[in-house]
Design an enzyme around this catalytic site. Structure first.
Site, PDB file in Angstrom:
ATOM      1  N   SER A 105      -9.808   2.498   2.843  1.00  0.00           N
ATOM      2  CA  SER A 105      -8.884   3.158   1.941  1.00  0.00           C
ATOM      3  C   SER A 105      -7.946   2.202   1.207  1.00  0.00           C
ATOM      4  O   SER A 105      -7.301   2.573   0.228  1.00  0.00           O
ATOM      5  CB  SER A 105      -8.034   4.161   2.738  1.00  0.00           C
ATOM      6  OG  SER A 105      -7.222   3.480   3.694  1.00  0.00           O
ATOM      7  N   LYS A 157       0.845  -1.189   0.000  1.00  0.00           N
ATOM      8  CA  LYS A 157       0.000   0.000   0.000  1.00  0.00           C
ATOM      9  C   LYS A 157       0.883   1.242   0.000  1.00  0.00           C
ATOM     10  O   LYS A 157       1.899   1.298   0.715  1.00  0.00           O
ATOM     11  CB  LYS A 157      -0.909  -0.012   1.238  1.00  0.00           C
ATOM     12  CG  LYS A 157      -1.912   1.139   1.285  1.00  0.00           C
ATOM     13  CD  LYS A 157      -2.854   1.021   2.481  1.00  0.00           C
ATOM     14  CE  LYS A 157      -3.864   2.144   2.526  1.00  0.00           C
ATOM     15  NZ  LYS A 157      -4.809   2.033   3.658  1.00  0.00           N
ATOM     16  N   SER A 182     -10.411   0.239   7.180  1.00  0.00           N
ATOM     17  CA  SER A 182      -9.808   0.305   5.845  1.00  0.00           C
ATOM     18  C   SER A 182      -9.109  -0.965   5.388  1.00  0.00           C
ATOM     19  O   SER A 182      -8.622  -1.023   4.260  1.00  0.00           O
ATOM     20  CB  SER A 182      -8.818   1.475   5.774  1.00  0.00           C
ATOM     21  OG  SER A 182      -9.510   2.695   5.765  1.00  0.00           O
TER      22      SER A 182
END
Length: 492
Positions: free
Chosen positions: A159, A79, A183
């Site tokens: 997210s 990420k 998330s």
């Protein structure tokens, strides 16, 4: 082998050790898949092909000499919230576009120590603020799943949307992610993958771009519960560079996968039955209760009375901390600097207006408001008191139950653009997940069924602080009972 990308993380690690294939082969297979899929899915913001092949060849050399770590040769996605030395890290924001860290985050350093290979950086909501991956400066990520009879592009959740989409579409074996209010678990539920947020402090936050420091926690998104246990073991460690890092040993969580759950007491909180919850979500929850009962668990109805205050509490505490954390991005010390300005104040204002997207600006405004003179006590201090009550709710039930079962999300994945008009509707996506962040507890989302449109739905298991072992144990039991094998059809 043509199906290397379809392997689980555990299957790939075992195959690499047995020398059924090389790290270079499986890494190249993923890079080829990413090249074909990413123009459509937009899961990766940067593909580090040369670095990946160099790391893969180094892994092959270690395996050949009889060495190698727990993840030796396994290609992963990272990420874009985790600082990676020499590789751009943007947190999905124009504010950090072009930032190349001179250091490595502790989580990714642990992965490289154990032999993992980095395929690239994964797309995400800007500064992790979002539930649909539509706030990214690099554009939205598309969910590899489609609803039956519809060609609408769906959100992968947020997210960590890039992480979830990449794992679901077989563009990496597994991925790192982060969870501030859901998330990891919400994107996992939306994409038919497994995602766990460990106990706050288990994984170091050093080198993770901060959103809300008392809530942020790193974790994995994977294809199976066993893979999640394997990857989380590598990600977690004590780190004296993070003042909130817990100095506790990291257990062998893979040993908990497959262990009998007979005799465990599972709590079902009555407050999680929310108004307007789709019948399919309630039915899946009931099915999860039945599966655990059949496996020998005792089901206990419990009360978490302050649950109804969790979302408003979260949306005061998180923006307040974000307002403080992101104050450093002013165009002078850090972040994007405007080219045209008339004064120092105008430089600050213009740089932040150009660098931050609308959702980040909205949350920073809320955060500045609740921390301002005259409102600090009325909002922020009161929210901290309610947060304590929410944590006490959990403390009060742990004497009665070993783990808690809830839905992961209030719906299946929705179409991109559906909820952008109304931020409050978007925020409701976190209704089942924010409590564990506020209380610092571990929670896992396991794919357990599909809705009427064939889209995946997840069940969440919440555990006691530092008891990820039981969370993995119950999660694996649900995974086994559900027998979820559905995969998205390849349309990209």
């Amino acid at each position: 082998m043509s199906d290397l990308t379809k392997l689980t993380l555990k299957g790939a690690v075992d195959g690499l050790k047995a020398r059924d294939f090389s790290s270079a082969e499986i890494t190249q297979a993923f890079l080829t898949s990413v090249e074909a899929a990413n123009p459509t899915l937009n899961a990766y913001v940067e593909v580090t092909a040369d670095k990946a092949m160099d790391m893969a060849r180094a892994s092959d050399a270690r395996i050949a000499s009889g060495e190698g770590g727990a993840l030796e040769g396994a290609p992963l996605g990272i990420k874009d919230l985790f600082c990676t030395e020499g590789v751009q890290t943007t947190a999905g924001s124009n504010m950090l576009r072009g930032f190349v860290p001179p250091y490595e985050s502790t989580v990714t350093a642990n992965l490289w120590r154990d032999g993992a290979v980095m395929l690239g950086k994964l797309n995400m909501d800007e500064f992790a603020m979002g539930s649909s991956n539509e706030t990214s400066a690099f554009g939205p990520v598309k969910n590899p799943w489609k609803s039956t009879g519809s060609n609408a592009d769906l959100t992968p959740g947020g997210s960590s949307g890039g992480s979830a989409s990449a794992v679901a579409a077989d563009l990496c074996l597994a991925a790192t992610a982060s969870d501030t209010g859901g998330s990891i678990r919400q994107p996992a539920a939306f994409t038919g993958t497994v995602g766990i947020k460990p106990t706050y402090g288990r994984a170091s936050r050093f080198g993770m771009v901060a959103f809300a420091s008392s809530l942020d926690q790193a974790g994995p998104i994977t294809k199976t519960v066993e893979d999640a246990a394997l990857l989380l073991q590598s990600m977690c460690s004590f780190d004296d560079k993070d003042s909130t890092s817990l100095d506790v040993p990291t257990p062998d969580w893979t040993a908990s996968v497959g262990k009998s759950v007979k005799g465990l007491r599972i709590g079902v909180p009555r407050e999680y039955v929310v108004d307007g919850m789709p019948a399919e979500i309630q039915a899946l929850w009931d099915q999860g209760v039945a599966w655990l009962k059949d496996a020998g668990c005792e089901i206990v109805e419990i009360s978490l009375p302050h649950t109804k205050y969790a979302l408003p509490t979260y949306y005061i505490v998180a923006p307040a901390e974000a307002s403080s954390n992101l104050a450093r991005y002013d165009g002078m010390r850090f972040g994007h600097r405007a080219d045209q300005f008339s004064s120092l104040d105008d430089l600050y204002a213009t740089s932040r207006a150009e660098g931050f997207g609308k959702e980040v600006q909205r949350r920073l405004t809320i955060g500045a408001y609740v921390l301002s003179a005259g409102f600090y006590d009325a909002y922020y201090v009161r929210a901290l008191k309610v947060r304590r009550r929410i944590a006490e709710d959990f403390d009060n039930v742990w004497g009665q139950v070993d783990a808690i079962l809830t839905p992961s999300t209030p719906s299946a994945a929705f179409a991109l653009g559906d909820k952008q008009i109304d931020p409050l509707t978007m925020y409701l996506n976190d209704v089942f997940t924010v409590t564990t962040n506020l209380a610092g507890l571990p929670g896992i989302s396991v794919p357990a069924g599909v809705d009427s449109g064939g889209l995946p739905l997840g069940l969440q298991v919440i555990g006691k602080a530092l008891d990820e072992a039981t969370v993995f144990q119950v999660g694996a039991a649900l995974e086994s009972a559900a027998g979820f094998t559905a995969k998205p059809g390849q349309w990209w």
